[in-house]
Design a protein around this motif. Structure first.
Motif, PDB file in Angstrom:
ATOM      1  N   UNK A 138       4.214   0.357   4.668  1.00  0.00           N
ATOM      2  CA  UNK A 138       2.910  -0.101   4.172  1.00  0.00           C
ATOM      3  C   UNK A 138       2.152   1.064   3.551  1.00  0.00           C
ATOM      4  N   UNK A 139       1.374   0.733   2.522  1.00  0.00           N
ATOM      5  CA  UNK A 139       0.530   1.721   1.854  1.00  0.00           C
ATOM      6  C   UNK A 139      -0.866   1.140   1.728  1.00  0.00           C
ATOM      7  N   UNK A 140      -1.866   1.905   2.160  1.00  0.00           N
ATOM      8  CA  UNK A 140      -3.252   1.475   2.017  1.00  0.00           C
ATOM      9  C   UNK A 140      -4.081   2.650   1.527  1.00  0.00           C
ATOM     10  N   UNK A 141      -5.314   2.366   1.094  1.00  0.00           N
ATOM     11  CA  UNK A 141      -6.184   3.417   0.573  1.00  0.00           C
ATOM     12  C   UNK A 141      -7.495   3.419   1.342  1.00  0.00           C
ATOM     13  N   UNK A 142      -7.898   4.606   1.792  1.00  0.00           N
ATOM     14  CA  UNK A 142      -9.138   4.754   2.534  1.00  0.00           C
ATOM     15  C   UNK A 142      -9.898   5.954   1.992  1.00  0.00           C
ATOM     16  N   UNK A 143     -11.052   5.693   1.397  1.00  0.00           N
ATOM     17  CA  UNK A 143     -11.892   6.773   0.884  1.00  0.00           C
ATOM     18  C   UNK A 143     -11.107   7.723  -0.023  1.00  0.00           C
ATOM     19  N   UNK A 151       8.101   3.524   9.808  1.00  0.00           N
ATOM     20  CA  UNK A 151       8.724   3.199  11.083  1.00  0.00           C
ATOM     21  C   UNK A 151       9.831   4.198  11.394  1.00  0.00           C
ATOM     22  N   UNK A 152       9.808   4.730  12.608  1.00  0.00           N
ATOM     23  CA  UNK A 152      10.894   5.577  13.088  1.00  0.00           C
ATOM     24  C   UNK A 152      12.041   4.647  13.482  1.00  0.00           C
ATOM     25  N   UNK A 153      13.112   4.645  12.714  1.00  0.00           N
ATOM     26  CA  UNK A 153      14.204   3.704  12.936  1.00  0.00           C
ATOM     27  C   UNK A 153      15.007   4.030  14.183  1.00  0.00           C
ATOM     28  N   UNK A 154      14.777   5.196  14.786  1.00  0.00           N
ATOM     29  CA  UNK A 154      15.495   5.524  16.013  1.00  0.00           C
ATOM     30  C   UNK A 154      14.859   4.873  17.234  1.00  0.00           C
ATOM     31  N   UNK A 155      13.539   4.602  17.218  1.00  0.00           N
ATOM     32  CA  UNK A 155      12.891   3.986  18.382  1.00  0.00           C
ATOM     33  C   UNK A 155      11.939   2.856  18.021  1.00  0.00           C
ATOM     34  N   UNK A 156      11.766   2.565  16.716  1.00  0.00           N
ATOM     35  CA  UNK A 156      10.923   1.454  16.294  1.00  0.00           C
ATOM     36  C   UNK A 156       9.433   1.745  16.268  1.00  0.00           C
ATOM     37  N   UNK A 157       9.031   2.951  16.623  1.00  0.00           N
ATOM     38  CA  UNK A 157       7.604   3.267  16.642  1.00  0.00           C
ATOM     39  C   UNK A 157       7.070   3.434  15.218  1.00  0.00           C
ATOM     40  N   UNK A 158       5.807   3.060  15.030  1.00  0.00           N
ATOM     41  CA  UNK A 158       5.151   3.152  13.734  1.00  0.00           C
ATOM     42  C   UNK A 158       4.265   4.391  13.706  1.00  0.00           C
ATOM     43  N   UNK A 159       4.333   5.149  12.624  1.00  0.00           N
ATOM     44  CA  UNK A 159       3.540   6.358  12.452  1.00  0.00           C
ATOM     45  C   UNK A 159       2.794   6.275  11.130  1.00  0.00           C
ATOM     46  N   UNK A 160       1.820   7.148  10.969  1.00  0.00           N
ATOM     47  CA  UNK A 160       1.018   7.169   9.751  1.00  0.00           C
ATOM     48  C   UNK A 160       0.878   8.598   9.252  1.00  0.00           C
ATOM     49  N   UNK A 161       0.776   8.729   7.937  1.00  0.00           N
ATOM     50  CA  UNK A 161       0.493  10.016   7.323  1.00  0.00           C
ATOM     51  C   UNK A 161      -0.453   9.776   6.150  1.00  0.00           C
ATOM     52  N   UNK A 162      -1.445  10.625   6.007  1.00  0.00           N
ATOM     53  CA  UNK A 162      -2.380  10.547   4.890  1.00  0.00           C
ATOM     54  C   UNK A 162      -1.921  11.476   3.786  1.00  0.00           C
ATOM     55  N   UNK A 163      -2.142  11.066   2.549  1.00  0.00           N
ATOM     56  CA  UNK A 163      -1.680  11.851   1.406  1.00  0.00           C
ATOM     57  C   UNK A 163      -2.609  11.653   0.224  1.00  0.00           C
ATOM     58  N   UNK A 164      -2.549  12.604  -0.693  1.00  0.00           N
ATOM     59  CA  UNK A 164      -3.263  12.456  -1.960  1.00  0.00           C
ATOM     60  C   UNK A 164      -2.427  11.682  -2.973  1.00  0.00           C
ATOM     61  N   UNK A 165      -1.108  11.817  -2.880  1.00  0.00           N
ATOM     62  CA  UNK A 165      -0.201  11.149  -3.819  1.00  0.00           C
ATOM     63  C   UNK A 165       0.982  10.577  -3.045  1.00  0.00           C
ATOM     64  N   UNK A 166       1.495   9.444  -3.550  1.00  0.00           N
ATOM     65  CA  UNK A 166       2.709   8.839  -3.013  1.00  0.00           C
ATOM     66  C   UNK A 166       3.649   8.564  -4.174  1.00  0.00           C
ATOM     67  N   UNK A 178       6.512  -3.041  -4.253  1.00  0.00           N
ATOM     68  CA  UNK A 178       5.891  -4.267  -3.753  1.00  0.00           C
ATOM     69  C   UNK A 178       4.469  -4.015  -3.274  1.00  0.00           C
ATOM     70  N   UNK A 179       4.249  -2.845  -2.669  1.00  0.00           N
ATOM     71  CA  UNK A 179       2.938  -2.535  -2.117  1.00  0.00           C
ATOM     72  C   UNK A 179       1.869  -2.369  -3.198  1.00  0.00           C
ATOM     73  N   UNK A 180       2.249  -1.932  -4.395  1.00  0.00           N
ATOM     74  CA  UNK A 180       1.252  -1.764  -5.454  1.00  0.00           C
ATOM     75  C   UNK A 180       1.184  -2.979  -6.374  1.00  0.00           C
ATOM     76  N   UNK A 181       1.918  -4.044  -6.027  1.00  0.00           N
ATOM     77  CA  UNK A 181       1.842  -5.272  -6.805  1.00  0.00           C
ATOM     78  C   UNK A 181       2.590  -5.230  -8.116  1.00  0.00           C
ATOM     79  N   UNK A 182       3.550  -4.325  -8.231  1.00  0.00           N
ATOM     80  CA  UNK A 182       4.369  -4.256  -9.436  1.00  0.00           C
ATOM     81  C   UNK A 182       5.599  -5.136  -9.270  1.00  0.00           C
ATOM     82  N   UNK A 183       6.117  -5.620 -10.388  1.00  0.00           N
ATOM     83  CA  UNK A 183       7.296  -6.482 -10.348  1.00  0.00           C
ATOM     84  C   UNK A 183       8.271  -6.067 -11.437  1.00  0.00           C
TER      85      UNK A 183
END
Length: 516
Positions: A138-143, A151-166, A178-183
């Motif tokens: 998932x990709x979202x934008x905040x401020x 998702x860590x595929x070894x244990x299923x846990x979800x993590x987050x990282x903030x970035x200026x660019x993706x 898909x996350x940016x609505x492109x097709x």
């Protein structure tokens, strides 16, 4: 792992294939920290792409692995189109020894070996970190900050990282897209092909280039990948599947024309797989600071060997721009030039591949007659001659970073040749990682000081050199060359070009420590 370990990083890259690793390496070279997230723990072991041209080899060299790539690749002589009785319809020669880019014009290789090489090289750059078993979800934008969930595929846990660019380098089934609505938009091509990789200790005694069998019933491709590695591709008929050809005995009727006199015991079947070749391009390549690269943005049929190279071109086009904006040397608006430059170029190469694909398979019985009449004349067609024979690609469209000085400016948007310089180095090595002013004469002292303040290398073409001849053919005496070796602007007045450069490229500032 914990979320605190990934609190923030300037650039997140989804996907650690060749496109993602190239982007990460180029960013790291420019002092930009990045985190690469890939769903797989290791390099995907099966061969896929097998060809890179000399233009893309210049990017590989800028990563610092030119010699290593040369050791795992094999120059090839070109492309031969034959009919179903193996009569030559057309032949396009590539000269391994001569190229304006300084590398063989066509290079065959094994993709897993290339990926392993690129990953090993990435470890030399502390600004880049690769995390496997990490699937972006998932990709979202905040401020004005991007939040990337993975998702860590070894244990299923979800993590987050903030970035200026993706950067979405996550392939044909891109989550980022898909996350940016492109097709993906279909360009009207879909074929099922069987891909066969075989090792053979015997000499097959074939022409040492790529052979395309033009046949409306069963088109085929033959390539020698290495000293003892061969690749065949066969168009599948209705109802056929890869499982039907899982043994050398089952493959015998298909590969027989190439292995006459070779004992079955000399052949080792490495892989049989089915691929669906498509021609598609994403309708949008960017939303805010999220960008699509490689197969996430475009899918190219393999007939001119440009699929993997297109993704590496994307990375080379975008990475230096992000670094320039981040370091304050370029205005943020220049990032609009990425899609403006790369999308038409990618579309052109896809359509060229479709043209070769049609030449192989299209038109029914009438198409067979047309092939015999038209294919021998293909080398006279400028578009095909330039790409298939001369290994050149089209100039980039005018943008904020491709600025023709006048209508007669022939160089803006084209690649500067990687010419030999008087000190024995090639232009790419002499230019470093930044801009360069290529000129037929030394700039005035004030202009030289201006260029130095902006970190722009000055490369003077010796009289009578290939570089001077290139400027002359372009009706210019100087050219401002971008970090990706594309000409930004050229002209006859060096002082005027220096003044224009000062208005576009900001003065170099001391490097600031990166966050993350």
């Amino acid at each position: 792992m914990s979320d605190n370990a990934f609190a923030r990083v300037p650039v997140v890259i989804a996907g650690a294939g060749p496109t993602g690793i190239t982007a990460a390496t180029l960013l790291a070279q420019c002092g930009v920290k990045c985190l690469i997230l890939d769903r797989w723990p290791e390099v995907y072991p099966q061969p896929r792409a097998v060809h890179l041209d000399d233009e893309v080899c210049r990017v590989i060299a800028r990563l610092g692995v030119a010699d290593e790539f040369a050791a795992i690749s094999r120059p090839t002589r070109g492309l031969r189109l034959v009919d179903n009785r193996f009569r030559v319809l057309a032949e396009f020669h590539r000269d391994p020894a001569h190229s304006p880019n300084g590398f063989p014009q066509a290079n065959m290789f094994d993709q897993p070996e290339l990926e392993a090489l690129l990953r090993a090289n990435l470890k030399r750059h502390p600004n880049a970190r690769l995390l496997g078993r990490a699937e972006v979800t998932e990709v979202s934008e905040r401020n004005e900050t991007l939040r990337v969930a993975f998702t860590d595929r070894s244990d299923g846990r979800i993590h987050h990282v903030d970035a200026d660019y993706l950067l979405g380098c996550d392939g044909a089934n891109s989550t980022v897209r898909a996350q940016i609505g492109s097709a993906m938009r279909d360009l009207g091509f879909r074929q099922r092909w069987l891909v066969v990789d075989i090792a053979c200790s015997a000499d097959l005694r074939q022409w040492d280039g790529v052979q395309q069998v033009c046949d409306l019933v069963r088109a085929a491709t033959y390539m020698r990948i290495g000293p003892a590695r061969y690749r065949w591709e066969f168009q599948l008929l209705a109802g056929e599947k890869a499982e039907d050809f899982g043994t050398l005995e089952a493959l015998q009727p298909l590969i027989a024309p190439w292995i006459t006199g070779v004992a079955t015991g000399d052949l080792t079947l490495l892989r049989v797989a089915e691929y669906t070749f498509r021609a598609q391009i994403a309708d949008r390549w960017r939303r805010g600071n999220v960008f699509l690269l490689g197969d996430a943005a475009h899918l190219t049929p393999p007939f001119v060997g440009q699929g993997l190279g297109a993704g590496i071109r994307d990375a080379a086009n975008l990475a230096w721009k992000i670094a320039g904006v981040r370091h304050g040397a370029l205005a943020a608006g220049v990032l609009d030039s990425y899609e403006r430059e790369r999308k038409p170029h990618a579309r052109h190469m896809i359509l060229l591949a479709l043209g070769v694909g049609w030449a192989m398979t299209g038109g029914g019985r009438a198409g067979d007659l047309a092939r015999r009449a038209a294919l021998p004349r293909l080398r006279l067609m400028p578009g095909l001659r330039d790409k298939v024979v001369l290994s050149t690609t089209p100039a980039l469209r005018a943008s904020a970073l491709v600025c023709p000085s006048r209508r007669s400016d022939r160089l803006a948007g084209t690649l500067c040749p990687n010419a030999l310089m008087p000190n024995g180095f090639r232009l790419d090595d002499a230019a470093g990682t930044g801009f360069a002013m290529v000129t037929a004469s030394h700039p005035a002292a004030a202009d030289a000081a201006l260029l130095e303040r902006r970190g722009i290398a000055v490369l003077v073409a010796p009289p009578g050199s290939a570089l001077e001849a290139w400027l002359r053919r372009g009706r210019a005496t100087a050219a401002l060359v971008r970090p990706d070796r594309t000409v930004m602007r050229a002209g006859r007045d060096l002082a005027a070009l220096c003044a224009w450069t000062a208005a576009v490229v900001a003065a170099r500032r001391p490097a600031e420590p990166e966050n993350g």
